[in-house]
Design an enzyme around this catalytic site. Structure first.
Site, PDB file in Angstrom:
ATOM      1  N   LYS A 124     -19.557 -55.761 -56.063  1.00 34.59           N
ATOM      2  CA  LYS A 124     -20.061 -54.393 -56.161  1.00 34.59           C
ATOM      3  C   LYS A 124     -21.572 -54.934 -56.784  1.00 34.59           C
ATOM      4  O   LYS A 124     -21.890 -55.735 -57.577  1.00 34.59           O
ATOM      5  CB  LYS A 124     -19.427 -53.632 -57.331  1.00 34.59           C
ATOM      6  CG  LYS A 124     -19.698 -52.276 -57.095  1.00 34.59           C
ATOM      7  CD  LYS A 124     -19.192 -51.545 -55.968  1.00 34.59           C
ATOM      8  CE  LYS A 124     -19.635 -50.174 -55.544  1.00 34.59           C
ATOM      9  NZ  LYS A 124     -18.725 -49.284 -54.655  1.00 34.59           N
ATOM     10  N   ASP A 164     -23.227 -46.838 -51.612  1.00 36.35           N
ATOM     11  CA  ASP A 164     -22.111 -46.005 -52.424  1.00 36.35           C
ATOM     12  C   ASP A 164     -23.123 -44.895 -53.183  1.00 36.35           C
ATOM     13  O   ASP A 164     -24.054 -44.525 -52.251  1.00 36.35           O
ATOM     14  CB  ASP A 164     -21.772 -47.299 -53.706  1.00 36.35           C
ATOM     15  CG  ASP A 164     -20.769 -46.583 -54.470  1.00 36.35           C
ATOM     16  OD1 ASP A 164     -19.643 -46.570 -54.103  1.00 36.35           O
ATOM     17  OD2 ASP A 164     -20.817 -46.127 -55.678  1.00 36.35           O
ATOM     18  N   GLY A 235     -17.845 -32.937 -55.290  1.00 38.52           N
ATOM     19  CA  GLY A 235     -19.007 -33.896 -54.859  1.00 38.52           C
ATOM     20  C   GLY A 235     -19.718 -33.196 -53.608  1.00 38.52           C
ATOM     21  O   GLY A 235     -19.171 -31.892 -53.288  1.00 38.52           O
ATOM     22  N   PHE A 236     -20.783 -33.434 -52.919  1.00 34.98           N
ATOM     23  CA  PHE A 236     -21.300 -32.920 -51.804  1.00 34.98           C
ATOM     24  C   PHE A 236     -22.337 -33.994 -51.043  1.00 34.98           C
ATOM     25  O   PHE A 236     -22.876 -33.702 -50.543  1.00 34.98           O
ATOM     26  CB  PHE A 236     -22.266 -31.577 -51.996  1.00 34.98           C
ATOM     27  CG  PHE A 236     -23.639 -31.968 -52.787  1.00 34.98           C
ATOM     28  CD1 PHE A 236     -23.260 -32.009 -54.073  1.00 34.98           C
ATOM     29  CD2 PHE A 236     -24.928 -32.137 -52.137  1.00 34.98           C
ATOM     30  CE1 PHE A 236     -24.635 -32.272 -54.809  1.00 34.98           C
ATOM     31  CE2 PHE A 236     -25.660 -32.447 -53.107  1.00 34.98           C
ATOM     32  CZ  PHE A 236     -25.911 -32.383 -54.263  1.00 34.98           C
ATOM     33  N   GLY A 237     -21.714 -35.428 -51.374  1.00 35.09           N
ATOM     34  CA  GLY A 237     -22.444 -36.522 -50.578  1.00 35.09           C
ATOM     35  C   GLY A 237     -21.601 -36.894 -49.457  1.00 35.09           C
ATOM     36  O   GLY A 237     -20.906 -36.261 -48.873  1.00 35.09           O
ATOM     37  N   ASN A 238     -22.085 -38.142 -49.176  1.00 30.46           N
ATOM     38  CA  ASN A 238     -21.516 -38.937 -48.105  1.00 30.46           C
ATOM     39  C   ASN A 238     -19.941 -38.678 -47.964  1.00 30.46           C
ATOM     40  O   ASN A 238     -19.416 -38.279 -46.604  1.00 30.46           O
ATOM     41  CB  ASN A 238     -22.044 -40.322 -48.178  1.00 30.46           C
ATOM     42  CG  ASN A 238     -21.340 -40.943 -46.839  1.00 30.46           C
ATOM     43  OD1 ASN A 238     -20.326 -41.949 -46.990  1.00 30.46           O
ATOM     44  ND2 ASN A 238     -22.104 -40.895 -45.785  1.00 30.46           N
ATOM     45  N   VAL A 239     -19.248 -39.025 -48.775  1.00 31.80           N
ATOM     46  CA  VAL A 239     -17.542 -38.957 -48.804  1.00 31.80           C
ATOM     47  C   VAL A 239     -17.205 -37.769 -48.670  1.00 31.80           C
ATOM     48  O   VAL A 239     -16.374 -37.382 -47.805  1.00 31.80           O
ATOM     49  CB  VAL A 239     -17.249 -39.863 -50.105  1.00 31.80           C
ATOM     50  CG1 VAL A 239     -15.594 -39.709 -49.824  1.00 31.80           C
ATOM     51  CG2 VAL A 239     -17.610 -41.069 -50.150  1.00 31.80           C
TER      52      VAL A 239
HETATM   53  P1  NDP Z   1     -23.347 -39.909 -52.587  1.00 30.53           P
HETATM   54  O1  NDP Z   1     -24.262 -40.304 -53.461  1.00 30.53           O
HETATM   55  O2  NDP Z   1     -23.477 -39.506 -51.446  1.00 30.53           O
HETATM   56  O3  NDP Z   1     -22.511 -38.652 -53.317  1.00 30.53           O
HETATM   57  C1  NDP Z   1     -22.121 -38.560 -54.583  1.00 30.53           C
HETATM   58  C2  NDP Z   1     -21.856 -37.023 -54.950  1.00 30.53           C
HETATM   59  O4  NDP Z   1     -21.243 -36.778 -56.041  1.00 30.53           O
HETATM   60  C3  NDP Z   1     -23.290 -36.448 -55.144  1.00 30.53           C
HETATM   61  O5  NDP Z   1     -23.053 -35.435 -54.364  1.00 30.53           O
HETATM   62  C4  NDP Z   1     -23.362 -36.169 -56.429  1.00 30.53           C
HETATM   63  O6  NDP Z   1     -24.386 -35.524 -56.733  1.00 30.53           O
HETATM   64  C5  NDP Z   1     -22.092 -35.922 -56.923  1.00 30.53           C
HETATM   65  N1  NDP Z   1     -21.927 -36.168 -58.158  1.00 30.53           N
HETATM   66  C6  NDP Z   1     -22.234 -36.927 -59.344  1.00 30.53           C
HETATM   67  N2  NDP Z   1     -22.017 -36.770 -60.228  1.00 30.53           N
HETATM   68  C7  NDP Z   1     -21.179 -35.805 -60.141  1.00 30.53           C
HETATM   69  C8  NDP Z   1     -20.372 -34.950 -61.142  1.00 30.53           C
HETATM   70  N3  NDP Z   1     -20.372 -34.983 -62.160  1.00 30.53           N
HETATM   71  N4  NDP Z   1     -19.645 -33.926 -60.867  1.00 30.53           N
HETATM   72  C9  NDP Z   1     -19.745 -33.570 -59.445  1.00 30.53           C
HETATM   73  N5  NDP Z   1     -20.581 -34.052 -58.573  1.00 30.53           N
HETATM   74  C10 NDP Z   1     -21.147 -35.250 -58.920  1.00 30.53           C
HETATM   75  O7  NDP Z   1     -21.980 -40.951 -53.065  1.00 30.53           O
HETATM   76  P2  NDP Z   1     -20.821 -41.273 -51.984  1.00 30.53           P
HETATM   77  O8  NDP Z   1     -20.550 -39.965 -51.316  1.00 30.53           O
HETATM   78  O9  NDP Z   1     -20.994 -42.354 -51.135  1.00 30.53           O
HETATM   79  O10 NDP Z   1     -19.766 -41.715 -53.165  1.00 30.53           O
HETATM   80  C11 NDP Z   1     -18.840 -40.682 -53.975  1.00 30.53           C
HETATM   81  C12 NDP Z   1     -17.727 -41.323 -54.282  1.00 30.53           C
HETATM   82  O11 NDP Z   1     -16.920 -42.220 -53.384  1.00 30.53           O
HETATM   83  C13 NDP Z   1     -18.208 -42.800 -55.294  1.00 30.53           C
HETATM   84  O12 NDP Z   1     -17.292 -42.697 -56.252  1.00 30.53           O
HETATM   85  C14 NDP Z   1     -18.042 -43.923 -54.634  1.00 30.53           C
HETATM   86  O13 NDP Z   1     -17.715 -45.071 -55.349  1.00 30.53           O
HETATM   87  C15 NDP Z   1     -16.861 -43.526 -53.819  1.00 30.53           C
HETATM   88  N6  NDP Z   1     -16.740 -44.115 -52.439  1.00 30.53           N
HETATM   89  C16 NDP Z   1     -17.619 -44.403 -51.433  1.00 30.53           C
HETATM   90  C17 NDP Z   1     -17.635 -45.125 -50.457  1.00 30.53           C
HETATM   91  C18 NDP Z   1     -18.793 -45.131 -49.408  1.00 30.53           C
HETATM   92  O14 NDP Z   1     -18.693 -45.771 -48.182  1.00 30.53           O
HETATM   93  N7  NDP Z   1     -20.014 -44.416 -49.625  1.00 30.53           N
HETATM   94  C19 NDP Z   1     -16.552 -45.715 -50.215  1.00 30.53           C
HETATM   95  C20 NDP Z   1     -15.408 -45.506 -51.263  1.00 30.53           C
HETATM   96  C21 NDP Z   1     -15.640 -44.759 -52.120  1.00 30.53           C
HETATM   97  P3  NDP Z   1     -25.671 -35.973 -57.247  1.00 30.53           P
HETATM   98  O15 NDP Z   1     -26.163 -37.014 -56.408  1.00 30.53           O
HETATM   99  O16 NDP Z   1     -26.702 -35.013 -57.173  1.00 30.53           O
HETATM  100  O17 NDP Z   1     -25.628 -36.437 -58.669  1.00 30.53           O
HETATM  101  O1  2IT Z   2     -16.302 -48.174 -52.943  1.00 33.23           O
HETATM  102  C1  2IT Z   2     -16.451 -48.648 -51.728  1.00 33.23           C
HETATM  103  O2  2IT Z   2     -15.367 -48.821 -51.038  1.00 33.23           O
HETATM  104  C2  2IT Z   2     -17.867 -48.591 -51.147  1.00 33.23           C
HETATM  105  N1  2IT Z   2     -18.707 -48.040 -51.697  1.00 33.23           N
HETATM  106  C3  2IT Z   2     -17.915 -49.090 -49.530  1.00 33.23           C
HETATM  107  C4  2IT Z   2     -18.080 -50.513 -49.557  1.00 33.23           C
HETATM  108  C5  2IT Z   2     -18.498 -51.044 -48.597  1.00 33.23           C
HETATM  109  O3  2IT Z   2     -18.807 -52.229 -48.442  1.00 33.23           O
HETATM  110  O4  2IT Z   2     -18.356 -50.648 -47.324  1.00 33.23           O
END
Ligand code: NDP
Ligand code: 2IT
Length: 445
Positions: A124, A164, A235-239
């Site tokens: 990581k 991430d 959340g409202f991100g990628n996942v």
């Molecule tokens: P993003 O940056 O796309 O989204 C993260 C989201 O969480 C954002 O919407 C962010 O808002 C929000 N957020 C941050 N802090 C808080 C909080 N305290 N309360 C509520 N919402 C919050 O990241 P991902 O979607 O990629 O990742 C989200 C989670 O999934 C992480 O834990 C990551 O490790 C995990 N993950 C991701 C993978 C991937 O492929 N991307 C794979 C496996 C796990 P803001 O940015 O505005 O703070």
């Molecule tokens: O937490 C995770 O599994 C990720 N952010 C994805 C890692 C990856 O190499 O695709």
């Protein structure tokens, strides 16, 4: 292995590394029995060798903002364990990033990657850089500077990063571009790449899709489906985006999303244009979820609150570590929630997990339930090696099969005498055995 002795040694050695110690404790407590039953693990001292990363790189990341001011952030890459394949794991840009959080994520990644059945070790990386409010040019300059140092430690058979929190396709593009320029070669050294330059279909939605596929498998053990269920997503991100899409497609109604500012509640369910708006809002680097409530009619915004106070059947925490505590867990169980599938890494505190398990909920920990993202990264690496691109259906079918396989591994190693499936134990034991056996085969390294 003696868990108390191990943890007290680690607490002394790594004082204040709260997330790292939390993640290690969860794993060692659940593998203790399997470990102590195998004299080979004990004599090779697998556990002491596994809890420390192979190496950590720390470096300075200087960059210039749009006004000409010079900033300095810290960058890290934790290469944790490569017993079963090259180091593999995402890069996080978030102000909360420090060595402890990256060690926790890298440690979790070892077992998660092992569960996918694909040949990937654990790693990581990231920076304490805050993308909030930064322009595209600032993001580019930061990513380029980050890679100027990191590139020399990467390689398609050495260490393969991905996105991430705070790192999506755009940032992967900037980092990959700089890697390509410095290394002088176009190889599959990142995953989550753009489709025109080696990326895989389905990778952007894979983590969220996988989290819902995992929930589907858990529900099936009780003769339930997602059809007609009410779901809370954080959340409202990628996942979150992938999770909302798949849950909706499978007939569920997603009623919440959240940001650091609070959560939104949509009694009608988040679907169609509202799902597309998630991408728009995320790309704006605004850091707030509130704009949903003025963009669409009938959506309430609850400032400073978390979605777990709502009455839902299923909870999908998809934001950040430790975002769901004991009080939230109690609210959910009291309100009749039956299933929690973690899209984020370690979003539920240990106390929350205990409440879920005591109440007999279906609880899928992140290292199993969100493994679909890295699994599809593994599929992207395979396509890059073959210099071929699979269709959307091919990748999605493989992702679905992998999630079902992970579920089956959890059932095999986690089913208690009374029939309750302890997915935490199942995932940790199954993930551990493969890595530990590979380490045994290779001697003390
Ligand atoms: P993003 O940056 O796309 O989204 C993260 C989201 O969480 C954002 O919407 C962010 O808002 C929000 N957020 C941050 N802090 C808080 C909080 N305290 N309360 C509520 N919402 C919050 O990241 P991902 O979607 O990629 O990742 C989200 C989670 O999934 C992480 O834990 C990551 O490790 C995990 N993950 C991701 C993978 C991937 O492929 N991307 C794979 C496996 C796990 P803001 O940015 O505005 O703070
Ligand atoms: O937490 C995770 O599994 C990720 N952010 C994805 C890692 C990856 O190499 O695709």
């Amino acid at each position: 292995m003696n868990v108390d002795r191990l943890m007290s040694d680690l607490e002394k050695k790594h004082q204040g590394e709260v997330e790292y110690l939390q993640a290690v404790r969860e794993v060692v407590e659940s593998i203790e029995e399997a470990y102590n039953d195998n004299p080979q693990y004990i004599s090779a001292n697998i556990i002491d060798r596994l809890v420390e990363p192979d190496r950590v790189f720390t470096f300075k990341v200087p960059w210039v903002d749009d006004e000409g001011n010079v900033h300095v952030n810290i960058g890290w890459r934790v290469q944790y364990n490569n017993a079963i394949g090259p180091y593999k794991g995402g890069i996080r840009f978030h102000p909360s990033v420090n060595l402890s959080s990256l060690k926790f994520l890298g440690f979790e990644q070892i077992f998660k990657n092992s569960l996918t059945t694909l040949p990937m070790g654990g790693g990581k990386g990231g920076s304490d850089f805050n993308p909030k409010g930064r322009s595209a040019n600032e993001m580019m300059r930061f990513c380029h500077s980050f890679m100027l140092e990191l590139w020399k430690h990467l390689g398609p058979e050495t260490d393969v990063p991905a996105g991430d929190i705070g790192v999506g396709a755009r940032e992967v593009g900037f980092m990959y571009g700089m890697y390509k320029k410095l290394a002088g070669e176009h190889t599959g050294v990142f995953t989550g790449k753009g489709l025109n330059w080696g990326g895989s279909l389905i990778r952007p939605e894979a983590t969220g899709f996988g989290t819902v596929y995992f929930a589907k498998e858990m529900l099936a053990t009780r003769g339930e489906t997602l059809e007609g269920k009410t779901v809370a997503v954080s959340g409202f991100g990628n996942v979150s985006w992938g999770a909302v899409r798949k849950a909706t497609e499978l007939g569920a109604k997603v009623v919440t999303l959240s940001g650091p500012d609070g959560y939104i509640y949509d009694p009608e369910g988040i679907s169609g244009k509202k799902i597309d708006y998630m991408l728009e809002l995320r790309a704006s680097n605004q850091d707030i979820v509130k704009p949903f409530s003025y963009e669409f009619e009938g959506i309430e915004f609850h400032e400073g609150k978390r979605p777990w106070e709502r009455k839902v059947d299923i909870a999908l925490p998809c934001a950040i570590q430790n975002e769901l505590n004991a009080e939230d867990a109690k609210n959910l169980t009291d309100n009749g929630c039956i299933c929690v599938s973690e899209g984020a890494n370690m979003p539920c505190t240990p106390e929350a997990v205990e409440i879920f398990q005591k109440a007999g909920l279906l609880y899928g920990p992140g290292k199993a339930a969100n493994a679909g993202g890295v699994a599809t990264s593994g599929l992207e690496m395979t396509q890059n090696s073959m210099k071929l691109a699979w269709s959307r259906e091919e990748v999605d079918t493989k992702l679905h099969d992998i999630m079902c396989n992970i579920h089956a591994q959890c059932v095999k190693h986690g089913t208690r005498d009374d029939g309750y499936i302890d997915y935490v134990k199942g995932a940790n034991v199954a993930g551990f055995i493969k890595v530990a056996n590979a380490m045994l085969d290779m001697g003390v390294l």
